[in-house]
Design an enzyme around this catalytic site. Structure first.
Site, mmCIF file in Angstrom:
data_model
loop_
_atom_site.group_PDB
_atom_site.id
_atom_site.type_symbol
_atom_site.label_atom_id
_atom_site.label_comp_id
_atom_site.label_asym_id
_atom_site.label_seq_id
_atom_site.Cartn_x
_atom_site.Cartn_y
_atom_site.Cartn_z
ATOM 1 N N SER A 307 4.317 9.272 4.981
ATOM 2 C CA SER A 307 5.373 8.868 4.060
ATOM 3 C C SER A 307 6.754 9.100 4.687
ATOM 4 C CB SER A 307 5.222 9.620 2.734
ATOM 5 O OG SER A 307 6.059 9.073 1.751
ATOM 6 N N ASP A 403 1.065 -0.775 -0.315
ATOM 7 C CA ASP A 403 1.377 0.647 -0.366
ATOM 8 C C ASP A 403 1.764 1.054 -1.789
ATOM 9 O OD1 ASP A 403 3.497 2.931 -0.264
ATOM 10 O OD2 ASP A 403 2.475 3.077 1.661
ATOM 11 N N HIS A 470 -1.497 5.295 -0.287
ATOM 12 C CA HIS A 470 -0.301 5.830 0.370
ATOM 13 C C HIS A 470 -0.684 7.129 1.069
ATOM 14 C CE1 HIS A 470 3.993 6.368 1.056
ATOM 15 N NE2 HIS A 470 3.917 7.600 0.580
#
Length: 525
Positions: A307, A403, A470
């Site tokens: 991330s 995502d 994610h």
């Protein structure tokens, strides 16, 4: 509860239902249902033949105690947690990292034994709850002790202590609240003693005084609030079975506590809030500490992150390479860090405006790649599509084309959806209607257009699946298990390993949703 909190890091509990879905989407009936109803039936039978007692009261008590208590304790605490359920913390993928078939099966056996003893005692006691309660209370403690002992012996996760970089404080390299930066470090062994894997923690960003002040009160802004131990698994696992290419490397998890992907650097400290914006200094200080601990002798190194940490691995890729010996093999991996400059459902450039605020507020411009800032507004250099073409170090991009973080915060952020039309869709892609799916397909197209900047150089690798997910490198269920996501019949772990060690190139982009049957999609509760 102390050990449970340390092992299972969650924001809120999962709902226990009679019918649930396993990671492959197959409808299953949990193992507690049959014994629970058997116990319920025995309670009714005993109540009917026991004179002078209230049938309804007895039935209700039996159902509540045996059914609910057994379900919550045995099934939710153990079965669901050990089954690798995905949880969240502060909007980011968190560490529910325990996935052990042996442990899960062992817990199921213990669970069955508990119910058998309860039922038997219940019958022998002619419906009396007191002996059953005593047995349940005693056996429950032993289940905890035995299960967690087995976890330490056979689980794929293990705990790693925190290391504070106290020397960084004198250099002004501190977290938002002024506390020293930190990381978790597990030394390599055997043939991996001179190999280093640096994993950067994710956790979004803060863009103004309000959001940064709030952030400084938690583990993403203060080392005072960080966990003293965290579990290493997936790409950080030290077991060859779960992490065959990097298991014996020196593995480091760098804690993220600045709110700007380690790019901020403002000398002045806010006198009102005592906030420090020093992310770039923190990155340098931690790298210097690791170099002194042996990374200066690295033969192989991989800078990776998830991330916001995945964005960090892109922005700092070349500078990381420059720190290490000339002859070392150095590469970078970005997991869920390829954020694209897409408009939201109202047509507004929400993420572009947000990134502009982050870069401006933290003074990040001078620490972003000059190859990008010399050509465009520095805030646009937070988008990998504008940075990646100039990166010289070999780079692998791991990302979901749908995502989940970007769908929630780029495509349909709250400000663009004030009436909550997207709320249920964002929780579970199965709740999306046809128009929402079409919008998500549009985002995939925008993502792939921005992704074309990566190119097809043999030094580049990518694994772009069509899952609603994610961060896929930090959880064992995604990284390497029998039912992990695959492209070209290849797991994420193997794809990254083959690319890093130059065994086979890997550049795969998945077909559109929902064609990929190997996907494990995020579900938010």
């Amino acid at each position: 509860m102390y050990w449970v909190r340390r092992v299972f890091w969650w924001e809120k509990a999962s709902t226990v239902g009679f019918v649930r879905e396993n990671p492959t989407g197959e409808k299953i009936i949990p193992s507690f249902v049959l014994p629970m109803f058997l116990t319920f039936w025995i309670q009714i039978r005993n109540s009917v033949f026991e004179s002078g007692r209230c049938l309804i009261f007895k039935v209700l008590i039996g159902f509540i105690f045996y059914g609910f208590s057994s379900c919550v304790f045995c099934y939710w605490w153990m079965h669901e947690a050990f089954n690798g359920t995905v949880k969240r913390e502060s909007g980011q993928m968190s560490l529910v990292v325990l996935y052990s078939d042996e442990l899960r099966n062992f817990c199921n056996v213990l669970y069955g034994c508990v119910l058998f003893l309860l039922i038997r005692n219940f019958v022998e006691a002619n419906g009396s709850l007191v002996p059953a309660i005593m047995i349940y209370s005693r056996i429950r403690v032993w289940i905890c002790l035995v299960a967690f002992t087995l976890l330490l012996l056979k689980g794929n996760a293990f705990f790693v202590d925190i290391t504070y970089v106290q020397s960084a404080v004198a250099k002004g390299a501190v977290c938002l609240d002024g506390s020293p930066p930190a990381y978790h470090f597990d030394r390599g062994f055997g043939t991996g003693i001179n190999n280093w894997l640096i994993q950067i923690q994710g956790g979004a960003w803060c863009n103004n005084v309000t959001t940064c002040l709030e952030r400084s009160k938690g583990l993403l802004g203060s080392s005072k609030q960080m966990e003293k131990q965290i579990a290493f698994s997936a790409i950080l696992s030290k077991k060859a079975k779960f992490n065959p290419d990097f298991y014996n490397w020196n593995r480091v998890k760098v804690c993220y506590c600045d709110g700007a992907s380690f790019t901020g650097d403002i000398e002045k400290v806010d006198p009102t809030t005592n906030l420090h914006y020093r992310g770039a200094r923190v990155f340098v200080a931690i790298m210097e500490d690791l170099l002194a601990k042996g990374m200066k002798n690295a033969k192989n190194a991989l800078l990776s992150g998830c991330s916001a940490g995945g964005l960090t691995s892109i922005l700092h890729c070349d500078s990381f390479r420059a720190l290490l010996p000339i002859g070392a093999k150095v590469k970078c991996l970005s997991d869920a860090g390829y954020f694209v400059n897409a408009k939201d459902i109202t047509g507004a450039p929400h993420i572009q405006q947000f990134y502009n605020e982050v870069v401006t507020f933290h003074g990040s411009a001078k620490n972003l790649p000059v190859s990008c800032t010399s050509r465009m507004n520095p805030s646009l250099c937070f988008f990998p599509q504008n940075v990646v073409p100039q990166i010289r170090t070999p780079l692998f991009i791991l990302n979901a084309a749908y995502d989940s973080w970007q769908v929630m915060n780029v495509v349909a952020p709250g400000v663009a959806d004030p009436h909550g039309h997207w709320r249920e869709c964002k929780k579970d892609v199965k709740n999306c209607d046809a128009s929402q799916i079409q919008t998500m397909h549009g985002f995939r197209s925008a993502f792939l257009q921005a992704f074309s900047a990566v190119g097809r150089s043999p030094e580049r690798g990518f694994f772009i699946n069509s899952c609603y997910a994610h961060c896929q490198s930090e959880q064992q269920l995604f990284w390497l298990m029998d039912d992990s996501p695959k492209l070209a019949n290849t797991s994420i772990s193997k794809a990254v390993g083959d690319w890093y060690f130059d065994r086979n190139p890997f550049q795969q982009i998945d077909c559109p949703f929902p064609c990929d049957s190997t996907c494990i999609n995020d579900v938010f509760e």
